[in-house]
Design an enzyme around this catalytic site. Structure first.
Site, PDB file in Angstrom:
ATOM      1  N   GLY A  14       0.771  -1.243   0.000  1.00  0.00           N
ATOM      2  CA  GLY A  14       0.000   0.000   0.000  1.00  0.00           C
ATOM      3  C   GLY A  14       0.798   1.287   0.000  1.00  0.00           C
ATOM      4  N   GLY A  65       4.169  -3.329  -3.681  1.00  0.00           N
ATOM      5  CA  GLY A  65       4.063  -3.499  -5.128  1.00  0.00           C
ATOM      6  C   GLY A  65       4.291  -2.169  -5.801  1.00  0.00           C
ATOM      7  N   ARG A 111      -6.269   2.219 -15.502  1.00  0.00           N
ATOM      8  CA  ARG A 111      -6.433   2.981 -14.255  1.00  0.00           C
ATOM      9  C   ARG A 111      -7.205   4.302 -14.402  1.00  0.00           C
ATOM     10  NH1 ARG A 111      -2.989   4.687 -11.254  1.00  0.00           N
ATOM     11  NH2 ARG A 111      -3.786   3.839  -9.295  1.00  0.00           N
ATOM     12  N   CYS A 158     -14.079   1.577 -28.642  1.00  0.00           N
ATOM     13  CA  CYS A 158     -15.444   2.059 -28.863  1.00  0.00           C
ATOM     14  C   CYS A 158     -16.158   2.209 -27.532  1.00  0.00           C
ATOM     15  CB  CYS A 158     -16.180   1.095 -29.780  1.00  0.00           C
ATOM     16  SG  CYS A 158     -15.319   0.991 -31.343  1.00  0.00           S
ATOM     17  N   GLU A 159     -15.670   3.067 -26.685  1.00  0.00           N
ATOM     18  CA  GLU A 159     -16.254   3.358 -25.371  1.00  0.00           C
ATOM     19  C   GLU A 159     -15.971   4.818 -25.057  1.00  0.00           C
ATOM     20  OE1 GLU A 159     -17.037   1.229 -22.353  1.00  0.00           O
ATOM     21  OE2 GLU A 159     -16.682  -0.754 -23.211  1.00  0.00           O
ATOM     22  N   TYR A 179       0.213  -1.924 -12.005  1.00  0.00           N
ATOM     23  CA  TYR A 179      -1.182  -2.078 -12.409  1.00  0.00           C
ATOM     24  C   TYR A 179      -1.428  -1.471 -13.792  1.00  0.00           C
ATOM     25  CZ  TYR A 179      -1.218  -3.050  -7.448  1.00  0.00           C
ATOM     26  OH  TYR A 179      -0.921  -3.555  -6.211  1.00  0.00           O
TER      27      TYR A 179
HETATM   28  N1  LLP Z   1      -0.797  -7.200  -0.445  1.00  0.00           N
HETATM   29  C1  LLP Z   1      -2.097  -7.441  -0.692  1.00  0.00           C
HETATM   30  C2  LLP Z   1      -2.790  -8.443   0.109  1.00  0.00           C
HETATM   31  C3  LLP Z   1      -2.772  -6.734  -1.693  1.00  0.00           C
HETATM   32  O1  LLP Z   1      -4.057  -6.976  -1.915  1.00  0.00           O
HETATM   33  C4  LLP Z   1      -2.067  -5.758  -2.451  1.00  0.00           C
HETATM   34  C5  LLP Z   1      -2.734  -5.007  -3.506  1.00  0.00           C
HETATM   35  C6  LLP Z   1      -0.696  -5.559  -2.164  1.00  0.00           C
HETATM   36  C7  LLP Z   1      -0.093  -6.288  -1.147  1.00  0.00           C
HETATM   37  C8  LLP Z   1       0.139  -4.584  -2.922  1.00  0.00           C
HETATM   38  O2  LLP Z   1      -0.294  -3.284  -2.749  1.00  0.00           O
HETATM   39  P1  LLP Z   1       0.609  -2.079  -3.306  1.00  0.00           P
HETATM   40  O3  LLP Z   1       1.889  -2.070  -2.521  1.00  0.00           O
HETATM   41  O4  LLP Z   1       0.860  -2.310  -4.741  1.00  0.00           O
HETATM   42  O5  LLP Z   1      -0.196  -0.855  -3.072  1.00  0.00           O
HETATM   43  N2  LLP Z   1      -5.322  -1.996  -9.237  1.00  0.00           N
HETATM   44  C9  LLP Z   1      -5.260  -0.973  -8.204  1.00  0.00           C
HETATM   45  C10 LLP Z   1      -4.525  -1.457  -6.980  1.00  0.00           C
HETATM   46  C11 LLP Z   1      -5.096  -2.737  -6.415  1.00  0.00           C
HETATM   47  C12 LLP Z   1      -4.337  -3.224  -5.210  1.00  0.00           C
HETATM   48  C13 LLP Z   1      -4.690  -4.617  -4.897  1.00  0.00           C
HETATM   49  N3  LLP Z   1      -3.969  -5.170  -3.806  1.00  0.00           N
HETATM   50  C14 LLP Z   1      -4.626   0.268  -8.801  1.00  0.00           C
HETATM   51  O6  LLP Z   1      -4.319   0.285  -9.991  1.00  0.00           O
HETATM   52  O7  LLP Z   1      -4.484   1.270  -8.104  1.00  0.00           O
END
Ligand code: LLP
Length: 431
Positions: free
Chosen positions: A239, A278, A315, A358-359, A387
């Site tokens: 996060g 991530g 996104r 087409c959106e 992402y």
């Molecule tokens: N751990 C778990 C259990 C998760 O569900 C996630 C992300 C992470 C770690 C990694 O989170 P990060 O460090 O990347 O923030 N598609 C969305 C983000 C979805 C996140 C899903 N879970 C976007 O493009 O913002």
């Protein structure tokens, strides 16, 4: 922030120009900087060193094998959420013991694969899931470790689609159910439930929600200890933010400054910490290059139609996310001094940057002040490494784009552009 910079009016990724990449592999194309990936991983590892955490890169955000290999070579473990991600992690040479496996809907074949390979930790999301994993582990006569994912009911102040740690989310179990969970399953013969897992949302741009949720987890650890359950692992999830605009996100050191002091004493008494970053590693390490196909006027709106759209980068249309967009070769006078939605430079015009689909919801940037763009111009969409490709689709039957990894002067194609044949390769003709 990252190694994408303008030199003499032209965008460079490390020592390679965006123009050179696009000429070599075409567009749309994701370009990653190896130096940025290394820097981000290393800074995080250094900032959290006092906790000696296992850093499990969150595969879902950018799952190309070459990127997983690069991070594995730096010592990263992997946070996975499917059999497919497990497969990628193993293919990348990640030690299964450094893999943690979350996800609310783990299927039997996925669980079996994880048990066969001997992964480090299952992050358990429900009672029924625990029972299923325990049954399969018993059948296979395999021992494994698990953490209970709890919802600390903390508001991460982020998009509602990516808010996970509040009550009534589909993830984990509510904090007050945790004790009953341990009473029911905390003494299983095959699955030893000795961890807690948190993931409150993504991205989280302040440290407060982490402090609050860690404190709640520590209180739970103490309560469980009184009832004879010893917790040896605390997985804090992911996060941490990224710089969609210059200097938007706290630095790794600032997150660490808030979190390390609360946990240091526990770590010295044997608690193992896991992090699942991530976005903070991959987002700024990638851009999307796209070319302008056409420009047109509709009423008062000026449209720039690109060869990348919501199929390439979802996104903006899915979350309303901001990505800084700028021409790759704007010249010196129009080089952006920083990435911001409020740049004031001479000659900018209000522009809608859209894709070919087409959106009406197919856009990359809405209502944005940009330099004049013409047919054939190369445009960069920044902070697209997380992402981006991972959520790309073949909607409207556009083949998936190329991915390129730049390292210093060298550039390597790490995923070739799909061809039309690839679109139909798994389809068989009905008789
Ligand atoms: N751990 C778990 C259990 C998760 O569900 C996630 C992300 C992470 C770690 C990694 O989170 P990060 O460090 O990347 O923030 N598609 C969305 C983000 C979805 C996140 C899903 N879970 C976007 O493009 O913002």
């Amino acid at each position: 922030m990252d190694e994408f910079r303008y030199h003499d009016g032209a965008l460079m990724c490390e020592q390679v120009s965006a123009h050179e990449v696009a000429r070599a592999v075409g567009t749309p194309c994701y370009v990653y900087s190896a130096a940025t990936l290394r820097q981000h991983y290393t800074r995080l590892a250094e900032a959290f060193r006092p906790l000696n955490p296992l850093i499990c890169y969150s595969v879902k955000c950018c799952s190309n094998l070459s990127i997983l290999r690069l991070l594995t070579s730096l010592g990263a473990g992997m946070d996975v959420v499917s059999g497919g991600e497990l497969y990628r992690a193993f293919k990348a040479g990640c030690d299964p013991r450094k893999c943690v496996y979350a996800g609310v809907g783990k299927s039997e074949p996925e669980i079996r694969l994880a048990l066969e390979q001997g992964i480090g930790l299952f992050n358990i999301e429900s009672e029924m899931e625990f029972e299923n994993i325990a049954r399969i582990a018993r059948e296979m006569q395999v021992h494994t470790r698990a953490a209970l994912r709890v919802n600390p009911d903390v508001d991460p102040k982020t998009h509602r689609y990516t808010t996970t740690g509040k009550r009534e989310s589909k993830f984990g179990v509510d904090l007050e159910r945790a004790e009953a969970f341990f009473n029911a399953y905390g003494r299983d013969a095959f699955v030893s439930l000795t961890g807690l897992h948190l993931h409150i949302g993504s991205p989280v741009y302040s440290t407060g929600p982490y402090i609050e949720s860690v404190q709640k987890a520590l209180r739970l650890i103490d309560d469980l200890a009184l009832r004879g359950f010893h917790i040896d692992t605390l997985d804090l999830g992911g996060g941490f933010g990224a710089d969609y605009e210059s200097d938007q996100s706290p630095l790794a050191a600032q997150y660490a400054e808030a979190i390390v002091p609360i946990l240091q004493d526990r770590v010295s008494r044997g608690l193992q910490i896991i992090l699942e970053p991530g976005r903070t590693i991959a987002a700024n390490a990638g851009i999307l290059l796209t070319r302008v196909e056409y420009v047109k006027q509709s009423g008062d709106r000026h449209f720039v139609i690109c060869d990348a759209g919501m199929n390439t980068l979802l996104r903006p249309s899915h979350y309303g996310s901001f990505h800084f967009v700028w021409p790759a070769n704007p010249g010196v006078a129009l080089t952006p001094p920083r990435r911001s939605r409020e740049l004031v430079l001479p000659g900018l015009a209000r522009t809608e940057v859209v894709g070919p689909l087409c959106e009406t919801g197919d856009f990359l940037a809405e209502d944005r002040m940009l330099p004049p763009l013409h047919r054939g111009d190369l445009v960069a969409i920044f902070t697209a490494g997380a992402y981006g490709m991972a959520m790309a689709s073949r909607y409207n039957s556009h083949p998936l784009p190329t991915e390129v990894l730049v390292d210093g002067h060298s550039m390597q194609v790490i995923r070739t552009r799909e061809r039309y044949e690839d679109l139909v390769v798994h389809e068989s003709a009905a008789q």
